[in-house]
Design a protein around this motif. Structure first.
Motif, PDB file in Angstrom:
ATOM      1  N   LYS A  23      -0.814  -0.553   1.317  1.00  0.00           N
ATOM      2  CA  LYS A  23      -0.817  -0.467  -0.330  1.00  0.00           C
ATOM      3  C   LYS A  23      -1.149  -2.094  -0.695  1.00  0.00           C
ATOM      4  CE  LYS A  23       2.235   0.289  -4.315  1.00  0.00           C
ATOM      5  NZ  LYS A  23       3.624   0.960  -4.482  1.00  0.00           N
TER       6      LYS A  23
ATOM      7  N   GLN B 258      -4.722  -2.874   0.288  1.00  0.00           N
ATOM      8  CA  GLN B 258      -5.676  -2.347  -0.917  1.00  0.00           C
ATOM      9  C   GLN B 258      -5.637  -3.241  -2.165  1.00  0.00           C
ATOM     10  OE1 GLN B 258      -4.614   1.576  -0.690  1.00  0.00           O
ATOM     11  NE2 GLN B 258      -6.085   2.116   0.783  1.00  0.00           N
ATOM     12  N   LYS B 259      -4.090  -3.480  -2.460  1.00  0.00           N
ATOM     13  CA  LYS B 259      -4.417  -4.217  -3.814  1.00  0.00           C
ATOM     14  C   LYS B 259      -5.051  -5.603  -3.575  1.00  0.00           C
ATOM     15  CE  LYS B 259      -1.015  -5.407  -7.412  1.00  0.00           C
ATOM     16  NZ  LYS B 259       0.281  -5.108  -7.916  1.00  0.00           N
TER      17      LYS B 259
ATOM     18  N   ALA C  25      -8.823  -5.277  -3.917  1.00  0.00           N
ATOM     19  CA  ALA C  25      -9.008  -5.011  -5.451  1.00  0.00           C
ATOM     20  C   ALA C  25      -9.175  -5.964  -5.903  1.00  0.00           C
ATOM     21  CB  ALA C  25      -8.123  -3.985  -5.843  1.00  0.00           C
TER      22      ALA C  25
END
Length: 69
Positions: free
Chosen positions: A44, A47-48, A51
């Protein structure tokens, strides 16, 4: 499916083209990520961060296009 054509028995050139295509498609990154287990919290966070990186890159490109940077 990745396909490379070997011309005139030039295997070195074909290998370079194959590596370049694999790099572009992200196969090396995927193979590396599959070698070890990644905890859900780490996944998580990664992925953050990706982004955020993409958003900053897009904002930088947009600002450059508008002549702000």
């Amino acid at each position: 499916m990745v396909q490379i054509v070997v011309r005139d028995n030039n295997v070195e050139q074909a290998l370079r083209a194959l590596k370049k295509k694999m790099q572009r498609e992200g196969l090396f990154r995927e193979m590396k990520s599959r070698t070890h287990f990644e905890k859900p919290s780490e996944k998580k966070a990664r992925q953050k961060a990706e982004a955020v990186r993409r958003a900053r890159k897009l904002a930088r490109k947009r600002a450059q296009r508008e002549g702000l940077a």
